[in-house]
Design an enzyme around this catalytic site. Structure first.
Site, short mmCIF file in Angstrom:
data_model
loop_
_atom_site.label_atom_id
_atom_site.label_comp_id
_atom_site.label_asym_id
_atom_site.label_seq_id
_atom_site.Cartn_x
_atom_site.Cartn_y
_atom_site.Cartn_z
CD GLU A 143 -2.83 1.02 2.49
OE1 GLU A 143 -2.40 0.40 3.38
OE2 GLU A 143 -3.65 1.58 2.35
CE LYS A 171 -7.51 1.10 3.18
NZ LYS A 171 -6.46 1.70 3.98
CB CYS A 190 -4.60 -1.70 4.35
SG CYS A 190 -3.62 -2.06 5.70
N1 LIG Z 1 -3.67 1.27 5.90
C1 LIG Z 1 -4.74 0.74 6.68
O1 LIG Z 1 -5.81 -0.07 6.08
C2 LIG Z 1 -4.16 0.29 7.92
C3 LIG Z 1 -5.15 -0.91 8.49
C4 LIG Z 1 -5.08 -1.25 9.82
O2 LIG Z 1 -3.87 -0.84 10.53
C5 LIG Z 1 -5.70 -2.16 10.63
O3 LIG Z 1 -5.63 -2.28 11.82
O4 LIG Z 1 -6.81 -2.18 10.20
#
Ligand SMILES: NC(=O)CCC(=O)C(=O)O
Length: 298
Positions: free
Chosen positions: A53, A135, A177
């Site tokens: 990411e 996303k 993520c």
């Molecule tokens: N960049 C993100 O989306 C981080 C996601 C994250 O750390 C989580 O705990 O879920």
């Protein structure tokens, strides 16, 4: 309840590599460095290579607008998206499928209004864009004394499940993520025949140790397919400390390979037989009771 036959999801074994990239503030330098590491992964035999990411910038709301690139119309001119063209060249030069991590995207409407997304681009071995994933679930959390993050202060969410056909191998799903925390998205992708769920990500040092591997294993276990999570390397001089620990999980939810926090490449061989084996041994697909929970049957 009998077992039904199901299509082969992964046509032949393939090596997948996650490049746990160290990135700094200099976008041009990040792109050159990413190209070096992608070449290294491809040289070791990987045909599917994944970047993290926000692979070409620091990760943080303050950085999204200044690093954002315009991706539409596609292909955008190189002046509007150097990252698009760099990724396309990395895929073509190395004859690989490239899941190009993510970059901040700027979309400007006819009235000049600006919208930012966190967007992942996937390229074919010929360098053609195969898919774009914005996303869907923005990373908005607040854990007192630990971490507060609000992507939605700057970014807008995407609104589609992204499934990419890699003609030589089969289908993969790409999400970013925080998207991994929503099993619905993974389940839909698996039900549409993906052999792997691929998440460029950047968990942090609070939630990473608790949930990163667990989420990867959970999505693999629920869906009986491969899961790959690709993080940036941790940079303690940056405002956001990425967890690292890029990993690949197999269809029985075993972690095949996992990085530490520094820059590295981790890779694993994916084999369709392993999916079949897991599904034969524990035949969840044939035992599912959508008559009991029809509201999640999409
Ligand atoms: N960049 C993100 O989306 C981080 C996601 C994250 O750390 C989580 O705990 O879920």
């Amino acid at each position: 309840m009998g077992t039904t036959s199901h299509p082969i999801l992964l046509k032949k074994p393939v090596k997948l590599a996650c490049v746990q990239l160290a990135a700094g503030a200099d976008k041009a330098a990040n792109l050159v460095h990413a190209a070096d590491k992608v070449r290294e992964a491809a040289t070791s035999g990987a045909r599917i290579v994944v970047l993290p990411e926000c692979f070409n910038s620091p990760y943080g709301c303050d950085f999204f607008p200044s690093y954002a690139e315009t991706l539409l119309p596609s292909p955008p001119p190189a002046s509007l998206s150097p990252s698009f063209h760099a990724l396309s060249a990395m895929a073509r030069d190395n004859n690989i499928y490239l899941i190009g991590g993510s970059i901040p995207e700027l979309a400007t409407d006819a009235d000049g209004a600006k919208t930012y997304y966190n967007t992942s681009l996937t390229f074919s071995p010929q360098g053609a864009l195969l898919a774009t994933h914005r996303k869907v679930h923005l990373f908005d959390i607040s854990i007192p004394g630990k971490i507060t993050f609000r992507e939605s202060d700057v970014l807008s969410p995407g609104s589609a499940v992204t499934i990419v056909d890699l003609p030589e191998y089969g289908r993969v799903a790409v999400a970013i993520c925080y998207d991994i925390r929503f099993p619905e998205l993974a389940m839909i992708a698996a039900r549409r025949g993906c052999f792997a769920l691929i998440y460029p990500g950047a968990f942090n040092t609070t939630t990473g140790p608790l949930h990163w591997r667990l989420q990867g294993q959970a999505r693999a276990m629920d869906n009986q397919i491969y899961v790959a999570l690709c993080s940036p390397a941790r940079d303690l001089s940056a405002g956001y400390h990425a967890w690292g620990h890029s990993l690949v999980v197999d269809p029985m939810a075993q972690v095949l390979v996992e990085a530490e926090e520094g820059e590295t490449i981790v890779s694993a061989e994916l084999d369709g037989e392993k999916i079949e084996e897991a599904r034969k041994g524990i035949p969840l697909r044939d035992q599912r009771r959508f008559d009991v929970y029809p509201d999640v049957s999409q």
